[in-house]
Design a protein around this motif. Sequence first.
Motif, PDB file in Angstrom:
ATOM      1  N   ALA A  28       0.848  -1.190   0.000  1.00 14.51           N
ATOM      2  CA  ALA A  28       0.000   0.000   0.000  1.00 14.51           C
ATOM      3  C   ALA A  28       0.880   1.234   0.000  1.00 14.51           C
ATOM      4  CB  ALA A  28      -0.913  -0.001   1.225  1.00 14.51           C
ATOM      5  N   ARG A  29       0.351   2.291  -0.550  1.00 16.13           N
ATOM      6  CA  ARG A  29       1.075   3.564  -0.590  1.00 16.13           C
ATOM      7  C   ARG A  29       0.996   4.242   0.774  1.00 16.13           C
ATOM      8  NH1 ARG A  29       0.931   8.083  -5.132  1.00 16.13           N
ATOM      9  NH2 ARG A  29       2.235   6.466  -5.984  1.00 16.13           N
ATOM     10  N   VAL A  30       2.153   4.666   1.256  1.00 17.36           N
ATOM     11  CA  VAL A  30       2.245   5.398   2.523  1.00 17.36           C
ATOM     12  C   VAL A  30       2.991   6.690   2.230  1.00 17.36           C
ATOM     13  CG1 VAL A  30       3.141   5.368   4.874  1.00 17.36           C
ATOM     14  CG2 VAL A  30       2.278   3.259   3.854  1.00 17.36           C
ATOM     15  N   GLU A  31       2.368   7.817   2.516  1.00 13.87           N
ATOM     16  CA  GLU A  31       2.947   9.112   2.169  1.00 13.87           C
ATOM     17  C   GLU A  31       4.060   9.560   3.108  1.00 13.87           C
ATOM     18  OE1 GLU A  31       2.387  10.731  -0.592  1.00 13.87           O
ATOM     19  OE2 GLU A  31       0.828   9.361  -1.241  1.00 13.87           O
ATOM     20  N   ALA A  32       3.970   9.260   4.375  1.00 13.94           N
ATOM     21  CA  ALA A  32       4.959   9.748   5.335  1.00 13.94           C
ATOM     22  C   ALA A  32       5.914   8.618   5.716  1.00 13.94           C
ATOM     23  CB  ALA A  32       4.251  10.323   6.551  1.00 13.94           C
ATOM     24  N   ASP A  33       6.064   8.370   6.987  1.00 10.20           N
ATOM     25  CA  ASP A  33       6.958   7.337   7.504  1.00 10.20           C
ATOM     26  C   ASP A  33       6.385   5.951   7.197  1.00 10.20           C
ATOM     27  OD1 ASP A  33       8.585   5.665   8.976  1.00 10.20           O
ATOM     28  OD2 ASP A  33       8.022   6.486  10.926  1.00 10.20           O
ATOM     29  N   PRO A  34       7.058   5.151   6.339  1.00  8.51           N
ATOM     30  CA  PRO A  34       6.523   3.836   5.967  1.00  8.51           C
ATOM     31  C   PRO A  34       6.280   2.916   7.162  1.00  8.51           C
ATOM     32  CG  PRO A  34       8.360   4.424   4.559  1.00  8.51           C
ATOM     33  CD  PRO A  34       8.300   5.446   5.654  1.00  8.51           C
ATOM     34  N   ALA A  35       7.180   2.910   8.126  1.00  4.41           N
ATOM     35  CA  ALA A  35       7.018   2.035   9.291  1.00  4.41           C
ATOM     36  C   ALA A  35       5.789   2.418  10.102  1.00  4.41           C
ATOM     37  CB  ALA A  35       8.272   2.074  10.157  1.00  4.41           C
ATOM     38  N   ALA A  62      12.876   2.201 -11.380  1.00  5.44           N
ATOM     39  CA  ALA A  62      12.392   3.224 -12.306  1.00  5.44           C
ATOM     40  C   ALA A  62      11.577   2.566 -13.403  1.00  5.44           C
ATOM     41  CB  ALA A  62      13.563   3.989 -12.896  1.00  5.44           C
ATOM     42  N   TYR A  63      10.316   2.964 -13.508  1.00  2.00           N
ATOM     43  CA  TYR A  63       9.476   2.571 -14.625  1.00  2.00           C
ATOM     44  C   TYR A  63       9.656   3.621 -15.720  1.00  2.00           C
ATOM     45  CZ  TYR A  63       7.221  -0.732 -11.452  1.00  2.00           C
ATOM     46  OH  TYR A  63       6.981  -1.761 -10.575  1.00  2.00           O
ATOM     47  N   THR A  64       8.950   3.505 -16.798  1.00  2.00           N
ATOM     48  CA  THR A  64       9.110   4.452 -17.900  1.00  2.00           C
ATOM     49  C   THR A  64       8.799   5.891 -17.490  1.00  2.00           C
ATOM     50  OG1 THR A  64       8.441   2.702 -19.413  1.00  2.00           O
ATOM     51  CG2 THR A  64       8.459   4.927 -20.297  1.00  2.00           C
ATOM     52  N   HIS A  65       7.701   6.085 -16.754  1.00  2.00           N
ATOM     53  CA  HIS A  65       7.264   7.446 -16.434  1.00  2.00           C
ATOM     54  C   HIS A  65       7.291   7.809 -14.954  1.00  2.00           C
ATOM     55  CE1 HIS A  65       5.524   6.598 -20.402  1.00  2.00           C
ATOM     56  NE2 HIS A  65       5.747   7.881 -20.615  1.00  2.00           N
ATOM     57  N   PHE A  66       7.781   6.925 -14.111  1.00  2.00           N
ATOM     58  CA  PHE A  66       7.840   7.242 -12.687  1.00  2.00           C
ATOM     59  C   PHE A  66       8.829   6.316 -11.975  1.00  2.00           C
ATOM     60  CE2 PHE A  66       4.536   4.097 -13.213  1.00  2.00           C
ATOM     61  CZ  PHE A  66       4.655   3.248 -12.127  1.00  2.00           C
ATOM     62  N   VAL A  68       9.778   4.417  -8.082  1.00  2.00           N
ATOM     63  CA  VAL A  68       9.221   4.009  -6.803  1.00  2.00           C
ATOM     64  C   VAL A  68      10.342   3.626  -5.841  1.00  2.00           C
ATOM     65  CG1 VAL A  68       7.020   3.192  -7.729  1.00  2.00           C
ATOM     66  CG2 VAL A  68       8.911   1.600  -7.498  1.00  2.00           C
ATOM     67  N   THR A  69      10.087   3.851  -4.579  1.00  2.00           N
ATOM     68  CA  THR A  69      10.935   3.355  -3.504  1.00  2.00           C
ATOM     69  C   THR A  69      10.031   2.518  -2.620  1.00  2.00           C
ATOM     70  OG1 THR A  69      12.348   5.311  -3.577  1.00  2.00           O
ATOM     71  CG2 THR A  69      12.437   3.963  -1.574  1.00  2.00           C
ATOM     72  N   VAL A  70      10.355   1.232  -2.490  1.00  2.00           N
ATOM     73  CA  VAL A  70       9.523   0.297  -1.737  1.00  2.00           C
ATOM     74  C   VAL A  70      10.264  -0.122  -0.480  1.00  2.00           C
ATOM     75  CG1 VAL A  70       8.375  -1.937  -1.800  1.00  2.00           C
ATOM     76  CG2 VAL A  70       8.422  -0.511  -3.851  1.00  2.00           C
ATOM     77  N   TYR A  71       9.611   0.033   0.656  1.00  2.00           N
ATOM     78  CA  TYR A  71      10.156  -0.376   1.944  1.00  2.00           C
ATOM     79  C   TYR A  71       9.490  -1.698   2.307  1.00  2.00           C
ATOM     80  CZ  TYR A  71      11.813   4.406   2.120  1.00  2.00           C
ATOM     81  OH  TYR A  71      12.439   5.586   1.826  1.00  2.00           O
ATOM     82  N   ALA A  72      10.280  -2.742   2.417  1.00  2.00           N
ATOM     83  CA  ALA A  72       9.739  -4.073   2.709  1.00  2.00           C
ATOM     84  C   ALA A  72       9.866  -4.368   4.201  1.00  2.00           C
ATOM     85  CB  ALA A  72      10.472  -5.129   1.904  1.00  2.00           C
ATOM     86  N   PHE A  73       8.761  -4.833   4.790  1.00  2.00           N
ATOM     87  CA  PHE A  73       8.723  -5.199   6.205  1.00  2.00           C
ATOM     88  C   PHE A  73       8.188  -6.611   6.355  1.00  2.00           C
ATOM     89  CE2 PHE A  73       8.385  -0.613   6.191  1.00  2.00           C
ATOM     90  CZ  PHE A  73       9.199  -0.223   7.248  1.00  2.00           C
ATOM     91  N   LYS A 101       9.661  -6.845 -11.316  1.00  2.00           N
ATOM     92  CA  LYS A 101      11.039  -6.767 -10.817  1.00  2.00           C
ATOM     93  C   LYS A 101      11.136  -6.396  -9.347  1.00  2.00           C
ATOM     94  CE  LYS A 101      13.248  -5.816 -15.220  1.00  2.00           C
ATOM     95  NZ  LYS A 101      14.081  -4.884 -15.976  1.00  2.00           N
ATOM     96  N   VAL A 102      10.301  -5.472  -8.906  1.00  2.00           N
ATOM     97  CA  VAL A 102      10.360  -5.039  -7.505  1.00  2.00           C
ATOM     98  C   VAL A 102      10.026  -6.200  -6.570  1.00  2.00           C
ATOM     99  CG1 VAL A 102       9.298  -3.539  -5.778  1.00  2.00           C
ATOM    100  CG2 VAL A 102       9.911  -2.609  -8.024  1.00  2.00           C
TER     101      VAL A 102
END
Length: 111
Positions: A28-35, A62-66, A68-73, A101-102
């Motif tokens: 899910a998308r988290v705007e602030a602190d991922p944890a 990096a996708y073509t137009h954006f 992402v940074t994914v934090y895995a927990f 890939k991610v």
Amino acid sequence: MIIERGRVLLHQRPADGLLGGMWEFPNARVEADPAAGLVKAINAAYSFKVKRKDALGVVQHAYTHFKVTVYAFRCEAASVPKNKNLKWVKLGELDDFPMGKVDRQIAKMLK
């Protein structure tokens, strides 16, 4: 990653759209602190509750137009509803499921 008894929970993406039909870890998308925002965001996106455990790592892509940074927990499920798009998979069988890939990079963190 929601891991229990040597199994991990996967979610199948809708057939249409980006990475259609592929499998991913519930996210899910988290705007602030991922944890801090993870538990609430997963509950809102999937209607089940998790307990956050330890951080596994960070994946940038990096996708073509954006980008992402994914934090895995690592998480523990308090309850998981029956849903045709959710599936418990043995850790040793992750390579059998098509992923982007991610998610594939995150799967490697679990080995």
